[in-house]
Motif scaffolding. Structure first.
Motif, PDB file in Angstrom:
ATOM      1  N   ASP A  84       0.833  -1.206   0.000  1.00 25.52           N
ATOM      2  CA  ASP A  84       0.000   0.000   0.000  1.00 25.52           C
ATOM      3  C   ASP A  84       0.875   1.266   0.000  1.00 25.52           C
ATOM      4  O   ASP A  84       0.699   2.160   0.836  1.00 25.52           O
ATOM      5  CB  ASP A  84      -0.945  -0.011   1.208  1.00 25.52           C
ATOM      6  N   ASP A  91      -5.318   3.236  -6.452  1.00 25.75           N
ATOM      7  CA  ASP A  91      -6.452   2.726  -5.672  1.00 25.75           C
ATOM      8  C   ASP A  91      -7.511   3.823  -5.497  1.00 25.75           C
ATOM      9  O   ASP A  91      -8.708   3.580  -5.671  1.00 25.75           O
ATOM     10  CB  ASP A  91      -5.997   2.154  -4.318  1.00 25.75           C
ATOM     11  N   THR A 136      -5.535  -2.694  -0.235  1.00 28.58           N
ATOM     12  CA  THR A 136      -5.134  -1.424  -0.868  1.00 28.58           C
ATOM     13  C   THR A 136      -6.271  -0.808  -1.679  1.00 28.58           C
ATOM     14  O   THR A 136      -6.531   0.392  -1.585  1.00 28.58           O
ATOM     15  CB  THR A 136      -3.890  -1.672  -1.752  1.00 28.58           C
ATOM     16  N   ASP A 139     -10.189  -0.577   0.738  1.00 26.65           N
ATOM     17  CA  ASP A 139     -10.497   0.514   1.682  1.00 26.65           C
ATOM     18  C   ASP A 139     -11.014   1.755   0.946  1.00 26.65           C
ATOM     19  O   ASP A 139     -11.964   2.405   1.392  1.00 26.65           O
ATOM     20  CB  ASP A 139      -9.303   0.825   2.610  1.00 26.65           C
ATOM     21  N   ASP A 140     -10.436   2.051  -0.204  1.00 24.49           N
ATOM     22  CA  ASP A 140     -10.908   3.213  -0.974  1.00 24.49           C
ATOM     23  C   ASP A 140     -12.287   2.970  -1.578  1.00 24.49           C
ATOM     24  O   ASP A 140     -13.107   3.886  -1.669  1.00 24.49           O
ATOM     25  CB  ASP A 140      -9.909   3.535  -2.094  1.00 24.49           C
TER      26      ASP A 140
END
Ligand code: MG
Length: 165
Positions: A84, A91, A136, A139-140
């Motif tokens: 990440d 991402d 990675t 989460d976005d």
């Protein structure tokens, strides 16, 4: 095409993200602007966001890349995604494909969630940092779904108010 939507929901669950986790973050974002808001309204808004085809495709693509990085199958770019790396940024760009179809409220909330990492977003990030999994992209994507659902609620709330005036 409908099975892509179903599949994207299933993959979210498999990766540890429930609709309720997402809806709770939506509720936290919008409760002070919409005093009559219930968690059920947030679940409905999340469901509506997940109905969009581009959202399903983004979820499936992002999760697939996370899993591929866990399996070390992304050649030269694998470590960048798996660790990440903060200047990678693709991402966020992928997740913006969800935000972009939900207006400016979604965009500002997305930036806020990306910085503050509340609830399930923080849990995903922590598991990623500890090397338990790669989140990675996920989460976005969760930030994008939350901010898009929050935008929907803000607009619906204004429309309801306008009807009562
Ligand atoms: Mg990320």
């Amino acid at each position: 095409m409908n099975n892509y939507r179903e599949l994207s929901r299933k993959k979210l669950t498999q990766r540890g993200v429930s609709i309720e986790d997402i809806a709770l973050l939506v509720f936290d974002l919008q409760k002070k602007y919409c005093p009559t808001l219930h968690l059920d309204d947030c679940i409905t808004a999340v469901d509506e966001v997940l109905e969009k085809r581009e959202v399903a495709f983004t979820i499936l693509t992002g999760i697939e890349l996370d899993v591929a990085a866990e399996n070390n199958s992304l050649n030269e770019i694998n470590e960048v995604i798996k660790k990440d790396y903060s200047l990678y940024g693709i991402d966020e760009i992928l997740a913006l494909s969800i935000v972009n179809v939900h207006g400016s409220i979604a965009l500002t909330n997305f930036g806020y969630l990306d910085k503050t990492k509340p609830g399930i977003v923080g849990i995903l990030e922590k598991a990623g940092k500890e090397g338990a999994a790669c989140h990675t992209f996920l989460d976005d994507i969760v930030c994008a779904i939350v901010s898009s659902a929050a935008s929907k609620i803000a607009h619906d709330y204004e429309n309801k108010k306008a009807l009562l005036e």
